[in-house]
Design a protein around this motif. Structure first.
Motif, PDB file in Angstrom:
ATOM      1  N   THR A  23       0.843  -1.187   0.000  1.00 36.23           N
ATOM      2  CA  THR A  23       0.000   0.000   0.000  1.00 36.23           C
ATOM      3  C   THR A  23       0.879   1.237   0.000  1.00 36.23           C
ATOM      4  O   THR A  23       1.578   1.525   0.974  1.00 36.23           O
ATOM      5  CB  THR A  23      -0.905   0.024   1.244  1.00 36.23           C
ATOM      6  N   MET A  24       0.883   1.956  -1.105  1.00 33.47           N
ATOM      7  CA  MET A  24       1.747   3.115  -1.256  1.00 33.47           C
ATOM      8  C   MET A  24       1.102   4.324  -0.576  1.00 33.47           C
ATOM      9  O   MET A  24      -0.124   4.469  -0.586  1.00 33.47           O
ATOM     10  CB  MET A  24       1.986   3.416  -2.738  1.00 33.47           C
ATOM     11  N   PRO A  25       1.902   5.208  -0.013  1.00 38.20           N
ATOM     12  CA  PRO A  25       1.334   6.436   0.539  1.00 38.20           C
ATOM     13  C   PRO A  25       0.651   7.240  -0.570  1.00 38.20           C
ATOM     14  O   PRO A  25       1.090   7.217  -1.724  1.00 38.20           O
ATOM     15  CB  PRO A  25       2.570   7.175   1.082  1.00 38.20           C
ATOM     16  N   GLU A  26      -0.455   7.906  -0.216  1.00 44.51           N
ATOM     17  CA  GLU A  26      -1.177   8.674  -1.233  1.00 44.51           C
ATOM     18  C   GLU A  26      -0.315   9.799  -1.779  1.00 44.51           C
ATOM     19  O   GLU A  26      -0.366  10.109  -2.967  1.00 44.51           O
ATOM     20  CB  GLU A  26      -2.465   9.225  -0.641  1.00 44.51           C
ATOM     21  N   THR A  27       0.446  10.441  -0.931  1.00 41.36           N
ATOM     22  CA  THR A  27       1.347  11.505  -1.386  1.00 41.36           C
ATOM     23  C   THR A  27       2.718  11.288  -0.769  1.00 41.36           C
ATOM     24  O   THR A  27       2.833  10.909   0.393  1.00 41.36           O
ATOM     25  CB  THR A  27       0.815  12.896  -0.970  1.00 41.36           C
ATOM     26  N   VAL A  28       3.728  11.513  -1.570  1.00 38.45           N
ATOM     27  CA  VAL A  28       5.105  11.400  -1.107  1.00 38.45           C
ATOM     28  C   VAL A  28       5.693  12.801  -1.023  1.00 38.45           C
ATOM     29  O   VAL A  28       5.653  13.544  -2.016  1.00 38.45           O
ATOM     30  CB  VAL A  28       5.948  10.529  -2.069  1.00 38.45           C
ATOM     31  N   PRO A  29       6.189  13.197   0.145  1.00 36.69           N
ATOM     32  CA  PRO A  29       6.791  14.543   0.243  1.00 36.69           C
ATOM     33  C   PRO A  29       7.869  14.736  -0.816  1.00 36.69           C
ATOM     34  O   PRO A  29       8.693  13.850  -1.053  1.00 36.69           O
ATOM     35  CB  PRO A  29       7.392  14.544   1.653  1.00 36.69           C
ATOM     36  N   GLN A  30       7.850  15.875  -1.479  1.00 36.76           N
ATOM     37  CA  GLN A  30       8.792  16.136  -2.553  1.00 36.76           C
ATOM     38  C   GLN A  30      10.240  16.087  -2.081  1.00 36.76           C
ATOM     39  O   GLN A  30      11.153  15.746  -2.840  1.00 36.76           O
ATOM     40  CB  GLN A  30       8.495  17.509  -3.183  1.00 36.76           C
ATOM     41  N   LEU A 216      10.852   5.633   2.801  1.00 38.89           N
ATOM     42  CA  LEU A 216       9.987   6.781   3.059  1.00 38.89           C
ATOM     43  C   LEU A 216       8.923   6.928   1.987  1.00 38.89           C
ATOM     44  O   LEU A 216       7.792   7.359   2.258  1.00 38.89           O
ATOM     45  CB  LEU A 216      10.825   8.051   3.142  1.00 38.89           C
ATOM     46  N   ALA A 217       9.270   6.577   0.748  1.00 36.65           N
ATOM     47  CA  ALA A 217       8.316   6.744  -0.352  1.00 36.65           C
ATOM     48  C   ALA A 217       7.290   5.620  -0.416  1.00 36.65           C
ATOM     49  O   ALA A 217       6.157   5.833  -0.853  1.00 36.65           O
ATOM     50  CB  ALA A 217       9.071   6.832  -1.676  1.00 36.65           C
ATOM     51  N   SER A 218       7.694   4.413   0.007  1.00 34.76           N
ATOM     52  CA  SER A 218       6.798   3.261  -0.140  1.00 34.76           C
ATOM     53  C   SER A 218       6.113   2.871   1.162  1.00 34.76           C
ATOM     54  O   SER A 218       5.147   2.102   1.141  1.00 34.76           O
ATOM     55  CB  SER A 218       7.590   2.062  -0.668  1.00 34.76           C
ATOM     56  N   GLY A 219       6.621   3.349   2.261  1.00 33.35           N
ATOM     57  CA  GLY A 219       6.003   3.026   3.537  1.00 33.35           C
ATOM     58  C   GLY A 219       6.406   1.678   4.091  1.00 33.35           C
ATOM     59  O   GLY A 219       5.756   1.160   5.002  1.00 33.35           O
ATOM     60  N   ASN A 220       7.475   1.042   3.556  1.00 32.91           N
ATOM     61  CA  ASN A 220       7.961  -0.227   4.102  1.00 32.91           C
ATOM     62  C   ASN A 220       9.475  -0.168   4.214  1.00 32.91           C
ATOM     63  O   ASN A 220      10.119   0.731   3.670  1.00 32.91           O
ATOM     64  CB  ASN A 220       7.533  -1.406   3.219  1.00 32.91           C
ATOM     65  N   PHE A 221      10.058  -1.137   4.916  1.00 30.64           N
ATOM     66  CA  PHE A 221      11.488  -1.092   5.194  1.00 30.64           C
ATOM     67  C   PHE A 221      12.232  -2.287   4.604  1.00 30.64           C
ATOM     68  O   PHE A 221      13.272  -2.686   5.094  1.00 30.64           O
ATOM     69  CB  PHE A 221      11.712  -1.018   6.710  1.00 30.64           C
ATOM     70  N   VAL A 222      11.673  -2.828   3.523  1.00 32.68           N
ATOM     71  CA  VAL A 222      12.326  -3.950   2.850  1.00 32.68           C
ATOM     72  C   VAL A 222      13.684  -3.541   2.306  1.00 32.68           C
ATOM     73  O   VAL A 222      14.627  -4.334   2.254  1.00 32.68           O
ATOM     74  CB  VAL A 222      11.421  -4.487   1.711  1.00 32.68           C
ATOM     75  N   GLY A 223      13.819  -2.278   1.916  1.00 32.79           N
ATOM     76  CA  GLY A 223      15.079  -1.794   1.338  1.00 32.79           C
ATOM     77  C   GLY A 223      16.263  -1.997   2.249  1.00 32.79           C
ATOM     78  O   GLY A 223      17.371  -2.311   1.792  1.00 32.79           O
ATOM     79  N   PHE A 224      16.062  -1.846   3.566  1.00 37.11           N
ATOM     80  CA  PHE A 224      17.186  -2.013   4.490  1.00 37.11           C
ATOM     81  C   PHE A 224      17.619  -3.469   4.594  1.00 37.11           C
ATOM     82  O   PHE A 224      18.783  -3.765   4.847  1.00 37.11           O
ATOM     83  CB  PHE A 224      16.799  -1.459   5.863  1.00 37.11           C
TER      84      PHE A 224
END
Length: 371
Positions: A23-30, A216-224
């Motif tokens: 579930t992606m955030p509706e808006t991602v801070p620029q 921060l953009a996707s709302g999950n921490f799989v990247g780490f």
């Protein structure tokens, strides 16, 4: 490099399918797509500038002076050690043969362009003998051991190929294993290796920042998690020296392929601006190049070694670029080992009077090859 498209592409597809289930955030801070990519580019610039600065330190300290001779007893192995912090006698057969002939230990008889007959004239004296001439004692002791191994190996027929290694790899390993003092002692201080470690560790920072941007953009921490797999794969690539090459390749392809391919897929799937996507590619490339390539540029030498390095660089310039009139006055038998170890004999030998003493060389060496 042990990463192939076949390894990365499946990771891209798998990670992309996983991304679509999140579930992606509706808006991602620029700021996520501007500040973090900027930090990535800054970190990469720091790594490259750091490697370049310390990589050119030795060259910056080369004095602008003319060097026309080297200290008596400085052997081709000393040249290797001063330049690289280690010796590799298997690569300098011609240099060693001509140097030992110059010292009066052997006599060389011409067979053909690639073969000579070696006759032992005298043993290399121990380093405690007043007749021993050497520049670095540790290098001389190793060289004496290698000389003994060489003469024992050829005592039956004495024929040596000048374009092939004089020693078996195991002979060199056994020789070095006898001595506790490292070859790089007095060449590279501990700071040299600390700087290499810094490059390796800091090369992970851009990739970790990329994971932060994706998180921060996707709302999950799989990247780490993918950063961790990348560190595991890179550690195996660099430090697992004894691992079979096939298994090592598969291991690297699995861990690094999954890490880089997965995190890149997440970044591309975010539909981020080109500035951020470019940072993702740059961070991935830096993760590969930093520990494997950029750390090799670090060249922080001991002060005394800097002076020796400068003398060798200037002597090489003299042998290569001095006029034929000036070089003809040089004793060709004296300079020949250095022409070989510097790798400049094909470009400079024609400028010398190639007369050789009969007590060192016998036969038609003027037809080419060693001389």
């Amino acid at each position: 490099m042990c990463i192939h498209a076949a390894n990365i592409t499946p990771s891209l597809d798998i990670a992309r399918r996983v991304l679509y289930t999140i579930t992606m955030p509706e808006t991602v801070p620029q700021q996520v797509y501007t500040v973090i990519p900027t930090l990535i580019y800054i970190a990469i610039a720091v790594i490259f500038l750091f490697a370049l600065f310390f990589g050119l330190r030795a060259k910056r300290n080369v004095k602008h002076e003319k060097v026309t001779s080297l200290p008596d007893g400085l052997s081709p192995l000393d040249v290797q050690r001063i330049f690289k912090g280690k010796t590799d006698p298997r690569r300098i057969t011609a240099a060693l043969l001509t140097y030992w002939a110059k010292r009066g230990y052997i006599k060389l008889t011409y067979i053909d362009k690639r073969h000579v007959h070696v006759t032992k004239i005298a043993p290399m004296p121990p380093h405690t003998s007043p007749n021993a001439k050497f520049y670095d004692r540790g290098t001389y002791v190793r060289e004496r051991k290698l000389f003994s191994s060489m003469t024992d190996a050829i005592k039956n027929d004495g024929v040596v190929a000048t374009d092939k290694p004089l020693f078996d790899k195991l002979d060199v390993i056994r020789t070095n294993a006898h001595y506790a003092v490292r070859e790089d002692e007095g060449v590279f201080p501990s700071l040299h290796y600390s700087l290499k470690i810094f490059i390796m560790i800091f090369s992970v920072v851009p990739f970790a920042l990329l994971a932060l941007m994706v998180s921060l953009a996707s709302g999950n921490f799989v990247g780490f998690v993918l950063v961790g797999t990348g560190i595991i794969g890179m550690s195996v690539l660099i430090f697992a020296k004894g691992m079979p090459i096939l298994f090592k390749t598969l291991w690297c392809g699995m861990w690094l392929g999954a890490s880089i391919g997965g995190l890149l897929s997440f970044a591309i799937g975010l539909d981020a601006p080109a500035y951020a996507t470019g940072a993702a590619w740059a961070a991935s490339i830096t993760l590969l190049l930093g520990p494997t390539v950029l750390r090799q540029f670090v060249d922080y030498r001991d002060k005394k070694n800097l002076a020796d390095y400068s003398d060798l660089v200037n002597y090489r310039k003299f042998l290569l670029f001095a006029s034929a009139d000036e070089l003809r006055s040089q004793n060709y038998a004296e300079v020949l080992p250095y022409l070989h170890v510097f790798g400049i004999k094909p470009f400079a030998a024609h400028k010398y009077d190639r007369t050789l003493p009969s007590d060192m060389y016998d036969g038609d060496f003027q037809t080419g090859g060693l001389v």
